[in-house]
Scaffold this active site. Structure first.
Site, PDB file in Angstrom:
ATOM      1  N   TYR A 284       1.237  24.254   1.411  1.00 32.04           N
ATOM      2  CA  TYR A 284       1.165  25.720   1.460  1.00 32.04           C
ATOM      3  C   TYR A 284       2.545  26.345   1.673  1.00 32.04           C
ATOM      4  CZ  TYR A 284      -3.817  24.826   1.692  1.00 32.04           C
ATOM      5  OH  TYR A 284      -5.080  24.388   1.416  1.00 32.04           O
TER       6      TYR A 284
ATOM      7  N   CYS B 134      -7.429  32.205  -0.831  1.00 34.14           N
ATOM      8  CA  CYS B 134      -6.808  30.888  -0.821  1.00 34.14           C
ATOM      9  C   CYS B 134      -5.422  30.975  -1.454  1.00 34.14           C
ATOM     10  CB  CYS B 134      -7.674  29.900  -1.589  1.00 34.14           C
ATOM     11  SG  CYS B 134      -6.991  28.230  -1.687  1.00 34.14           S
TER      12      CYS B 134
ATOM     13  N   HIS C 206       0.829  -1.202   0.000  1.00 31.20           N
ATOM     14  CA  HIS C 206       0.000   0.000   0.000  1.00 31.20           C
ATOM     15  C   HIS C 206       0.869   1.261   0.000  1.00 31.20           C
ATOM     16  CE1 HIS C 206      -2.857   2.918   2.147  1.00 31.20           C
ATOM     17  NE2 HIS C 206      -3.332   2.742   0.936  1.00 31.20           N
TER      18      HIS C 206
ATOM     19  N   ARG D 258     -13.601  26.814   1.130  1.00 28.05           N
ATOM     20  CA  ARG D 258     -12.386  25.999   1.093  1.00 28.05           C
ATOM     21  C   ARG D 258     -12.390  25.070   2.299  1.00 28.05           C
ATOM     22  NH1 ARG D 258      -9.331  22.501   0.201  1.00 28.05           N
ATOM     23  NH2 ARG D 258      -7.081  22.675  -0.235  1.00 28.05           N
TER      24      ARG D 258
ATOM     25  N   HIS E 266      -8.265   7.504  -4.619  1.00 29.34           N
ATOM     26  CA  HIS E 266      -8.599   6.085  -4.704  1.00 29.34           C
ATOM     27  C   HIS E 266      -9.680   5.793  -5.734  1.00 29.34           C
ATOM     28  CE1 HIS E 266      -6.806   6.326  -0.620  1.00 29.34           C
ATOM     29  NE2 HIS E 266      -6.318   5.157  -0.938  1.00 29.34           N
TER      30      HIS E 266
END
Length: 614
Positions: A458, A322, A178, A275, A202
């Site tokens: 960020y 943002c 995984h 957001r 996924h």
């Protein structure tokens, strides 16, 4: 079927006409490569057996072949063993490399097995198509399990089973493979849906194809219905305005249409960009508590009523943006990672609440102490319990001019759920990511927040940095944002009429850190010639606000320019750029500020429009 067929072809067709076991003249590793491929093929056979594809009546009847084949292989193995010493130094003429050996038997076995498997797969698919899955009590194609039975398989020792859309999967063998490591064990014995809903990566075809290889059964019909209704962590998200342009549904992220963004100086809450990183929590205001930790006096716990009654209420008009605003334009230079925001991941509102400074002083903070950061933690969390978090420097938090709020009102009303109800942090002049919503905890610390969103997201990097070379520890977390402006009217690709002989252009401008925008330049010819736009700092019809105190220009400027249309022009390239009071100016192109995460996108904004002859 495709993977089996490709392996069969690998064994059946050899480059340069070589047979199984013949060495490549160039490398001398033919046997090794073919044996590895044989192992992969046999492993695939094992997967097929696990899936039940080798358990059909036709395949069961082939078990009788196992005995003579094993006798044959055993006999050949003993012949090769007895003659190996004498044959080890014997050199054969070039034309006799086809002499019978165990390698040829292996080729025959693989080819024969391949043919049988191919036929069996075809027959199995035909049988499945003709035979529907029966309910519990009949003879189902795969066993039917209860959720209680699945829950027993919750460790590597007991086997790791999970459910997904009514199917039961034994993923024990996949745990080590995984990409997310052993976090997958958090779903052991339960449903995958809550995890996959949080991480949309996924929901791709190849991921579902991998999962399908591990299917061992079905959930009972009754429990399948319960699972379908109880596994979506976003089911309780609030309703949103249908005009919003959605960038992702789960978590919900959306921006208002750019053409209405600057219709009003204060953005209506319904149109304020959304957001979210995680599901929107539902918080009971009556039981809500804000915990403050790290100070010498010890932990402090405040209710919503405490914040409203024990501290003066302050009001601040501030723009939030943002970090990924205008990422769409960076994607046009080179693909980046992140939501494809247009120009409207920015909005302006009036916020009201208690000043963070007042609350921390009351909680025991002493000016001049060793603390360097104030950490925030939200009530929004993923299925592992990991919450959203961020931090700001202590100097911003405690500054009398910083205006940091623990806000409980937005535009004169209680905070909407999407914007942090009942309490959020508002950090004017700072990137939106530090304005933590649904605030649960404040920690005064010598260290930054350890949150993923503070340490590994960020941040800005060089255009030459890629995902193979990026080192998030080498860059500081974004706090103040650079100067920004964009054109909201006319829209990109629109058509304007030349009947009036003039054109009106509108937009917004803002700069981080409380730096005031002092000028916006607008060009209709791609930047060859320029005009200065008129700046507005209040609602239409209201008296323009006086210039804010130095370092406290928290709100955007709306700008407008009406100019004559150039004669005989069929197309215009409209450009805008803003200048703040530190004389920071936007770069002219996006390529020099491009970065792999698509943040800090603030090049000149360009809009191309067609001029219609009426």
């Amino acid at each position: 079927m495709k993977s089996v067929t490709s392996l069969l072809l690998f064994h059946a067709v050899r480059p340069e006409g070589r047979q199984v076991g013949q060495r490549s003249p160039a490398t001398g590793v033919g046997d090794h490569c073919h044996l590895i491929a044989s192992m992969l093929f046999l492993r695939q056979c094992g997967r097929l057996a696990r899936l039940g594809l080798l358990r059909t009546p036709r395949f069961q009847s082939l078990q009788d072949l196992a005995s003579p084949l094993s006798v044959c292989a055993s006999g050949l193995r003993s012949r090769r063993s007895s003659g190996s010493d004498s044959g080890r130094h014997r050199s054969e003429p070039h034309g006799h490399e086809h002499t019978f050996s165990w390698k040829h038997l292996l080729a025959g076995l693989l080819a024969g097995s391949g043919a049988v498997l191919s036929y069996g797969l075809y027959q199995n698919q035909a049988e499945k198509a003709a035979t529907p899955v029966e309910s519990k009590g009949g003879s189902p194609s795969l066993p039917v399990y209860t959720q209680e039975e699945v829950a027993k398989h919750c460790s590597l020792a007991e086997g790791v089973w999970v459910t997904y859309k009514g199917g039961v999967y034994d993923i024990t063998e996949f745990v080590a493979l995984h990409p997310g490591g052993e976090k997958i064990l958090l779903a052991a014995g339960g449903a995958l849906e809550p995890f996959w809903a949080l991480y949309a990566v996924h929901n791709q075809g190849h991921v579902l194809e991998i999962l399908s290889e591990y299917k061992v059964g079905e959930l009972s019909p009754e429990e399948r219905e319960q699972a379908d209704s109880a596994t979506d962590p976003y089911a309780d998200d609030p309703p949103r305005h249908p005009a919003l342009r959605v960038n992702s549904q789960k978590p919900f992220n959306a921006e208002p249409p750019s053409e209405i963004l600057t219709d009003t100086y204060i953005t209506p809450s319904a149109f304020f960009f959304k957001r979210n990183h995680l599901p929107v929590p539902r918080v009971d205001p009556g039981t809500y508590r804000l915990e403050i930790q790290g100070l010498p006096k010890g932990p402090v716990s405040l209710s919503l009523a405490d914040l409203k009654s024990n501290f003066p209420k302050h009001t601040v008009t501030a723009t939030l943006q943002c970090a990924g605003n205008r990422r769409l334009e960076m994607n046009q230079v080179k693909q980046v990672k992140g939501l494809n925001w247009g120009i409207a991941a920015i909005s302006n509102a009036t916020w009201a609440g208690a000043r963070l400074r007042d609350v921390l002083l009351e909680a025991g903070y002493k000016p001049g102490s060793k603390f360097q950061h104030v950490q925030f933690e939200g009530l929004d969390h993923d299925v592992t319990g990991t919450t959203y978090g961020a931090s700001i420097p202590i100097r911003k938090a405690m500054s009398e001019e910083g205006d940091v709020l623990l806000a409980y009102e937005m535009n004169g009303e209680e905070l909407p759920r999407d914007h942090g109800y009942p309490v959020r942090v508002v950090v004017p002049g700072t990137v939106g990511a530090r304005n933590v919503k649904w605030l649960a905890k404040i920690v005064v610390s010598e260290e930054e927040s350890s949150s993923h969103w503070q340490q590994n997201d960020y941040k800005g990097f060089s255009p030459g940095t890629d995902w193979d070379t990026v080192d998030y520890k080498s860059a500081p977390a974004i706090q103040e944002l650079p100067v920004q402006s964009a054109i909201t009217q006319p829209a990109q690709g629109s058509t304007v009429s030349c009947s009036k002989g003039e054109l009106t252009v509108k937009g917004y401008a803002w700069s981080g850190g409380g730096r005031e925008v002092i000028r916006v330049d607008v060009s209709l010819d791609g930047g060859k010639t320029w005009n200065v736009a008129t700046l507005g700092g209040a609602e239409e019809g209201q008296e323009a606000a006086t210039s804010p105190p130095p370092g406290r220009a928290w709100a955007w400027k709306l700008w407008e320019l009406t100019v004559p249309l150039p004669a005989e022009t069929q197309e215009l390239e409209i450009v805008c750029k803003a200048v703040d009071n530190s004389y920071n100016v936007q770069p002219d192109t996006m390529a020099p500020v491009w970065n792999l995460r698509g943040v800090l996108s603030n090049a000149w904004h360009r809009v191309k429009v067609t001029v219609r002859k009426d």
